[in-house]
Motif scaffolding. Structure first.
Motif, PDB file in Angstrom:
ATOM      1  N   LEU A 112      -2.571   0.407  -5.573  1.00 59.63           N
ATOM      2  CA  LEU A 112      -2.652   1.712  -4.937  1.00 59.63           C
ATOM      3  C   LEU A 112      -3.198   1.554  -3.521  1.00 59.63           C
ATOM      4  O   LEU A 112      -4.251   0.930  -3.322  1.00 59.63           O
ATOM      5  CB  LEU A 112      -3.561   2.648  -5.766  1.00 59.63           C
ATOM      6  CG  LEU A 112      -3.793   4.047  -5.206  1.00 59.63           C
ATOM      7  CD1 LEU A 112      -2.483   4.826  -5.155  1.00 59.63           C
ATOM      8  CD2 LEU A 112      -4.817   4.787  -6.066  1.00 59.63           C
ATOM      9  N   LEU A 113      -2.470   2.099  -2.544  1.00 54.05           N
ATOM     10  CA  LEU A 113      -2.875   2.034  -1.144  1.00 54.05           C
ATOM     11  C   LEU A 113      -3.401   3.391  -0.700  1.00 54.05           C
ATOM     12  O   LEU A 113      -2.834   4.442  -1.051  1.00 54.05           O
ATOM     13  CB  LEU A 113      -1.687   1.638  -0.253  1.00 54.05           C
ATOM     14  CG  LEU A 113      -0.963   0.339  -0.619  1.00 54.05           C
ATOM     15  CD1 LEU A 113       0.175   0.092   0.361  1.00 54.05           C
ATOM     16  CD2 LEU A 113      -1.922  -0.836  -0.619  1.00 54.05           C
ATOM     17  N   GLY A 114      -4.487   3.361   0.057  1.00 58.91           N
ATOM     18  CA  GLY A 114      -5.006   4.592   0.622  1.00 58.91           C
ATOM     19  C   GLY A 114      -4.138   5.057   1.785  1.00 58.91           C
ATOM     20  O   GLY A 114      -3.155   4.405   2.162  1.00 58.91           O
ATOM     21  N   PRO A 115      -4.476   6.194   2.383  1.00 58.09           N
ATOM     22  CA  PRO A 115      -3.644   6.705   3.486  1.00 58.09           C
ATOM     23  C   PRO A 115      -3.613   5.771   4.686  1.00 58.09           C
ATOM     24  O   PRO A 115      -2.705   5.851   5.507  1.00 58.09           O
ATOM     25  CB  PRO A 115      -4.310   8.048   3.821  1.00 58.09           C
ATOM     26  CG  PRO A 115      -5.706   7.936   3.282  1.00 58.09           C
ATOM     27  CD  PRO A 115      -5.626   7.071   2.087  1.00 58.09           C
ATOM     28  N   ASP A 116      -4.598   4.844   4.771  1.00 55.27           N
ATOM     29  CA  ASP A 116      -4.616   3.887   5.875  1.00 55.27           C
ATOM     30  C   ASP A 116      -3.908   2.582   5.543  1.00 55.27           C
ATOM     31  O   ASP A 116      -3.873   1.661   6.351  1.00 55.27           O
ATOM     32  CB  ASP A 116      -6.067   3.588   6.270  1.00 55.27           C
ATOM     33  CG  ASP A 116      -6.891   3.072   5.079  1.00 55.27           C
ATOM     34  OD1 ASP A 116      -6.338   3.057   3.942  1.00 55.27           O
ATOM     35  OD2 ASP A 116      -8.062   2.704   5.295  1.00 55.27           O
ATOM     36  N   GLY A 117      -3.330   2.479   4.332  1.00 57.54           N
ATOM     37  CA  GLY A 117      -2.590   1.285   3.937  1.00 57.54           C
ATOM     38  C   GLY A 117      -3.445   0.206   3.313  1.00 57.54           C
ATOM     39  O   GLY A 117      -2.947  -0.869   2.998  1.00 57.54           O
ATOM     40  N   VAL A 118      -4.761   0.449   3.084  1.00 54.45           N
ATOM     41  CA  VAL A 118      -5.656  -0.537   2.473  1.00 54.45           C
ATOM     42  C   VAL A 118      -5.640  -0.339   0.956  1.00 54.45           C
ATOM     43  O   VAL A 118      -5.760   0.785   0.468  1.00 54.45           O
ATOM     44  CB  VAL A 118      -7.087  -0.393   3.019  1.00 54.45           C
ATOM     45  CG1 VAL A 118      -8.032  -1.357   2.297  1.00 54.45           C
ATOM     46  CG2 VAL A 118      -7.099  -0.650   4.516  1.00 54.45           C
ATOM     47  N   ALA A 119      -5.469  -1.457   0.203  1.00 54.58           N
ATOM     48  CA  ALA A 119      -5.418  -1.387  -1.261  1.00 54.58           C
ATOM     49  C   ALA A 119      -6.802  -1.047  -1.804  1.00 54.58           C
ATOM     50  O   ALA A 119      -7.790  -1.720  -1.508  1.00 54.58           O
ATOM     51  CB  ALA A 119      -4.927  -2.703  -1.846  1.00 54.58           C
ATOM     52  N   ILE A 120      -6.858   0.005  -2.666  1.00 58.08           N
ATOM     53  CA  ILE A 120      -8.142   0.429  -3.250  1.00 58.08           C
ATOM     54  C   ILE A 120      -8.196   0.129  -4.737  1.00 58.08           C
ATOM     55  O   ILE A 120      -9.267   0.208  -5.340  1.00 58.08           O
ATOM     56  CB  ILE A 120      -8.374   1.926  -2.986  1.00 58.08           C
ATOM     57  CG1 ILE A 120      -7.289   2.758  -3.665  1.00 58.08           C
ATOM     58  CG2 ILE A 120      -8.433   2.217  -1.504  1.00 58.08           C
ATOM     59  CD1 ILE A 120      -7.531   4.249  -3.565  1.00 58.08           C
ATOM     60  N   ALA A 121      -7.067  -0.191  -5.374  1.00 59.75           N
ATOM     61  CA  ALA A 121      -7.043  -0.562  -6.790  1.00 59.75           C
ATOM     62  C   ALA A 121      -5.784  -1.390  -7.021  1.00 59.75           C
ATOM     63  O   ALA A 121      -4.756  -1.166  -6.386  1.00 59.75           O
ATOM     64  CB  ALA A 121      -7.049   0.670  -7.696  1.00 59.75           C
ATOM     65  N   ALA A 122      -5.874  -2.354  -7.966  1.00 62.65           N
ATOM     66  CA  ALA A 122      -4.727  -3.233  -8.217  1.00 62.65           C
ATOM     67  C   ALA A 122      -4.837  -3.808  -9.613  1.00 62.65           C
ATOM     68  O   ALA A 122      -5.915  -3.982 -10.164  1.00 62.65           O
ATOM     69  CB  ALA A 122      -4.660  -4.355  -7.184  1.00 62.65           C
ATOM     70  N   SER A 123      -3.664  -4.118 -10.197  1.00 65.49           N
ATOM     71  CA  SER A 123      -3.648  -4.700 -11.539  1.00 65.49           C
ATOM     72  C   SER A 123      -4.183  -6.130 -11.529  1.00 65.49           C
ATOM     73  O   SER A 123      -4.586  -6.641 -12.571  1.00 65.49           O
ATOM     74  CB  SER A 123      -2.219  -4.688 -12.086  1.00 65.49           C
ATOM     75  OG  SER A 123      -1.365  -5.446 -11.252  1.00 65.49           O
ATOM     76  N   ASN A 124      -4.199  -6.805 -10.371  1.00 63.42           N
ATOM     77  CA  ASN A 124      -4.734  -8.175 -10.276  1.00 63.42           C
ATOM     78  C   ASN A 124      -6.150  -8.187  -9.678  1.00 63.42           C
ATOM     79  O   ASN A 124      -6.519  -9.118  -8.970  1.00 63.42           O
ATOM     80  CB  ASN A 124      -3.795  -9.051  -9.444  1.00 63.42           C
ATOM     81  CG  ASN A 124      -3.672  -8.549  -8.004  1.00 63.42           C
ATOM     82  OD1 ASN A 124      -4.183  -7.487  -7.649  1.00 63.42           O
ATOM     83  ND2 ASN A 124      -2.984  -9.320  -7.178  1.00 63.42           N
ATOM     84  N   TRP A 125      -6.913  -7.131  -9.977  1.00 59.47           N
ATOM     85  CA  TRP A 125      -8.250  -6.974  -9.387  1.00 59.47           C
ATOM     86  C   TRP A 125      -9.182  -8.133  -9.705  1.00 59.47           C
ATOM     87  O   TRP A 125     -10.075  -8.449  -8.925  1.00 59.47           O
ATOM     88  CB  TRP A 125      -8.863  -5.661  -9.887  1.00 59.47           C
ATOM     89  CG  TRP A 125      -9.065  -5.658 -11.391  1.00 59.47           C
ATOM     90  CD1 TRP A 125      -8.152  -5.315 -12.329  1.00 59.47           C
ATOM     91  CD2 TRP A 125     -10.245  -6.044 -12.106  1.00 59.47           C
ATOM     92  NE1 TRP A 125      -8.654  -5.447 -13.590  1.00 59.47           N
ATOM     93  CE2 TRP A 125      -9.958  -5.896 -13.493  1.00 59.47           C
ATOM     94  CE3 TRP A 125     -11.517  -6.488 -11.742  1.00 59.47           C
ATOM     95  CZ2 TRP A 125     -10.895  -6.175 -14.482  1.00 59.47           C
ATOM     96  CZ3 TRP A 125     -12.446  -6.759 -12.750  1.00 59.47           C
ATOM     97  CH2 TRP A 125     -12.135  -6.604 -14.095  1.00 59.47           C
ATOM     98  N   ASN A 126      -8.995  -8.774 -10.880  1.00 55.35           N
ATOM     99  CA  ASN A 126      -9.915  -9.837 -11.299  1.00 55.35           C
ATOM    100  C   ASN A 126      -9.361 -11.232 -11.040  1.00 55.35           C
ATOM    101  O   ASN A 126      -9.853 -12.211 -11.610  1.00 55.35           O
ATOM    102  CB  ASN A 126     -10.247  -9.679 -12.784  1.00 55.35           C
ATOM    103  CG  ASN A 126      -9.007  -9.777 -13.655  1.00 55.35           C
ATOM    104  OD1 ASN A 126      -7.884  -9.648 -13.151  1.00 55.35           O
ATOM    105  ND2 ASN A 126      -9.178  -9.990 -14.939  1.00 55.35           N
ATOM    106  N   GLU A 127      -8.315 -11.345 -10.210  1.00 55.59           N
ATOM    107  CA  GLU A 127      -7.723 -12.647  -9.905  1.00 55.59           C
ATOM    108  C   GLU A 127      -8.153 -13.087  -8.497  1.00 55.59           C
ATOM    109  O   GLU A 127      -8.488 -12.246  -7.651  1.00 55.59           O
ATOM    110  CB  GLU A 127      -6.202 -12.559  -9.986  1.00 55.59           C
ATOM    111  CG  GLU A 127      -5.701 -12.199 -11.381  1.00 55.59           C
ATOM    112  CD  GLU A 127      -4.182 -12.072 -11.417  1.00 55.59           C
ATOM    113  OE1 GLU A 127      -3.543 -12.415 -10.380  1.00 55.59           O
ATOM    114  OE2 GLU A 127      -3.642 -11.630 -12.436  1.00 55.59           O
ATOM    115  N   PRO A 128      -8.107 -14.396  -8.239  1.00 57.77           N
ATOM    116  CA  PRO A 128      -8.476 -14.871  -6.894  1.00 57.77           C
ATOM    117  C   PRO A 128      -7.585 -14.271  -5.795  1.00 57.77           C
ATOM    118  O   PRO A 128      -8.012 -14.110  -4.665  1.00 57.77           O
ATOM    119  CB  PRO A 128      -8.286 -16.390  -6.980  1.00 57.77           C
ATOM    120  CG  PRO A 128      -8.396 -16.693  -8.434  1.00 57.77           C
ATOM    121  CD  PRO A 128      -7.854 -15.514  -9.166  1.00 57.77           C
ATOM    122  N   THR A 129      -6.335 -13.944  -6.170  1.00 57.83           N
ATOM    123  CA  THR A 129      -5.403 -13.380  -5.185  1.00 57.83           C
ATOM    124  C   THR A 129      -5.378 -11.860  -5.244  1.00 57.83           C
ATOM    125  O   THR A 129      -4.360 -11.233  -4.965  1.00 57.83           O
ATOM    126  CB  THR A 129      -3.992 -13.931  -5.431  1.00 57.83           C
ATOM    127  OG1 THR A 129      -3.617 -13.607  -6.778  1.00 57.83           O
ATOM    128  CG2 THR A 129      -3.944 -15.427  -5.236  1.00 57.83           C
TER     129      THR A 129
END
Length: 606
Positions: A112-129
């Motif tokens: 999920l990207l905020g209105p500024d294009g920065v990711a605020i949540a992701a399914s790979n949150w606990n991975e090094p990448t």
């Protein structure tokens, strides 16, 4: 006769043999060349047919994956947890939710990207990448979603360095953009399925850049040189990273494609556009071996036809030469010999005609056999398609019947001025129309075998849904089913829509049997759920007239039915569905003793 008298005859005989040899050689060369070209054309046509069939299957596999992944952003854009995360709610909870959805849907990553294009949540949150905290505002898929509401872009991941299709959807509220949900789909499974089809399969975009391929080294190659401006624009956008955009080792050679290097050889190419995209799917099938085999077979057949004819012609010429030589010895012997030669020539001519006729007969028989095989293959495909189509009509008739019942009830309630009851019937009509679409989708998934994954399903909910769908027929038959089940919920491994259809089929058959003539006693219709360790048995028992031994033996045979208007597909489809869940469907019955159908499925944790 003097020596000077023999020389002209010998010269004429030599000339005849020379002309004969030249004619036979010329005929053989022309025939073998023509046969080779015919064999080549047939080999190319057969390979093109295989390439077309393979391309159709490859296109269906690709479109199925695309449609599945495109549905995710649409659904997630309406999810309340996503909107809460964009408006200050819990973001870690959304991380966990996206992680679970990505695993179930086999998506590479969802973020999920905020209105500024920065990711605020992701399914790979606990991975090094992990993508969380990364700025993707420069990506075309983000800009496109912000500007147009949705976008798609095939590109190389800046973090994972893996290619995939990014499908995005804008999330807005009150005309204001809150952010963008992104689903990245990778196509490793699709490419693996393509490899099983044989040949080489790949997809290019409108610029001729290879996006997907069964050959890893071809990815991000180009079919034709790009103009400098296009190549520079691609590199500046980082869409394909630092890929050199090299030419594929393929060249057009007439009606074929010539490969080079590790893929040296000639290929037949089939192209098909990928609907809803600007992509083009291409399939290459090697044709060298087929051409060699086709030429060899055609030339061998021609050689078999030419050799007897040439031998007979040579033998006839030899006999004629001998007859001409004997003419010089004795006129009387000459006349007698000529009679014998004429008789023998007639026999040989008849034998030659019979041989040619037999060869022509065998050729026609071989062609008829080939045509019959092709017709049989077509009939087999049409029978399969007919069974699936009939199955769809068979399954959709059930909610259609329920729709009619609820529509009639709604009219009755309106006439009685009972709007609340009429509204309830209309609500059920709306639900059933949704269900028709769900049934069609489920049956299409059944035909493809495995589009919807197996999951824990509460058996009580399935039984309730089937009984609700059959409420009208049950009331018409005057039957109240007795449901016996443990007090705690029991779950089984299945696909819910298909399992409910099985119950509807079995219960409808039981109701029809009871309406034909029940045997009395209570209960007339019983449903019993019995957990047994790691399995669950569900028995549907009626007190109808039962089945004969012959009917019971053919119960699960397609198109075998005792109903005047039946297709004989309901129980066949039901058994196939249960088997696909890893379970069994069996039946026991005897004339006058009713019938019992027992479903056994794997038990699942709640």
């Amino acid at each position: 006769m003097s020596r000077s008298g023999r020389d002209p005859w010998k010269s004429a005989a030599t000339l005849r043999w020379l002309v004969f040899g030249l004619v036979v050689a010329g005929l053989a060369v022309a025939s073998l060349f023509t046969a080779g070209e015919i064999g080549r054309s047939r080999a190319i046509a057969a390979t093109e047919s295989r390439a077309t069939d393979g391309g159709t299957l490859a296109l269906a596999i690709l479109r199925g994956e695309l449609e599945k992944q495109r549905a995710l952003p649409v659904i997630l854009a309406r999810d309340p947890d996503v909107r809460q995360a964009l408006t200050g709610g819990s973001r870690h909870g959304l991380d966990l939710k996206l992680e679970a959805i990505a695993k179930e849907a086999r998506a590479a990553v969802i973020y999920l990207l905020g209105p500024d294009g920065v990711a605020i949540a992701a399914s790979n949150w606990n991975e090094p990448t992990s993508f969380v905290g990364n700025d993707y505002s420069f990506r075309d898929y983000f800009r496109g979603a912000v500007a147009n509401g949705a976008a798609e872009q095939f590109a190389l991941g800046t973090v994972s360095q893996r290619p995939g299709l990014y499908v995005t959807r804008r999330i807005e509220e009150g005309g204001r953009s809150l952010g963008v949900i992104v689903v990245k789909a990778e196509f490793d499974r699709v490419e693996a399925d393509w490899r099983a089809l044989g040949g080489q399969t790949y997809v290019v975009d409108k610029r001729g850049v290879v996006l997907l391929s069964t050959v890893e080294d071809w990815r991000f190659g180009v079919e034709a040189p790009l103009d400098p401006a296009t190549a520079a624009a691609i590199r500046d956008s980082l869409q394909f990273g630092t890929a050199p955009l090299t030419l594929l080792p393929l060249q057009e050679r007439g009606d074929l494609v010539q490969g080079a290097g590790a893929f040296a050889g000639r290929y037949v190419r089939m192209r098909q556009p990928v609907a809803t995209t600007d992509w083009l799917l291409e399939v290459l099938q090697p044709v060298d071996a087929a051409i060699t085999a086709g030429r060899s077979q055609s030339q061998a057949l021609v050689a078999l036809l030419l050799m007897p004819g040439a031998a007979l012609a040579g033998f006839a010429l030899y006999r004629r030469q001998r007859n001409l030589a004997r003419q010089e010895a004795d006129a009387r012997s000459k006349a007698e010999l000529e009679d014998r030669v004429a008789e023998r020539t007639a026999e040989l001519a008849g034998a030659n005609e019979r041989l040619v006729a037999e060869m022509a007969k065998r050729t026609r028989a071989q062609e008829r056999l080939s045509n019959l095989r092709e017709e049989l293959a077509k009939a087999n495909r049409l029978a399969t398609l007919g069974q699936i189509t009939a199955g769809v009509a068979h399954e959709v008739n059930q909610p259609l019947a329920a729709l009619r019942t609820y529509a009639e009830n709604a009219r009755t309630f309106l006439k009685r001025a009972e709007p609340a009851d009429a509204d309830g019937a209309l609500i059920r009509i709306v639900s059933l129309t949704d269900r028709i679409g769900t049934i069609t989708e489920a049956l299409r998934g059944f035909a493809r075998r495995g589009k919807e994954p197996l999951a824990p399903v509460p058996i009580g909910t399935i039984i309730d849904g089937a009984l609700t769908l059959l409420e009208g027929p049950l009331r018409l038959a005057g039957v109240t089913p007795l449901v016996t089940a443990p007090p705690e919920p029991v779950h089984v491994i299945a696909r819910p829509i298909e399992l409910e259809q099985v119950f509807v089929n079995l219960l409808r058959n039981a109701i029809e049997a009871l309406m034909e003539g029940g045997q009395g006693g209570e209960p007339a219709l019983a449903i019993t759920v019995t957990p047994k360790d790691e399995r669950v048995e569900i028995a549907i028992t009626d007190r109808g007239p039962g089945l004969s031994e012959q009917a019971l033996a053919q119960l699960f045979t397609p198109f075998s039915t005792s109903k005047p208007k039946g297709l004989g597909l309901g129980l066949v489809i039901s058994q196939d569905m249960i088997v696909s869940f890893g379970g069994t469907l069996t039946a026991t019955s005897a004339p006058g003793a009713g019938a019992s159908f027992v479903i056994t499925l794997e038990r699942a944790a709640a």
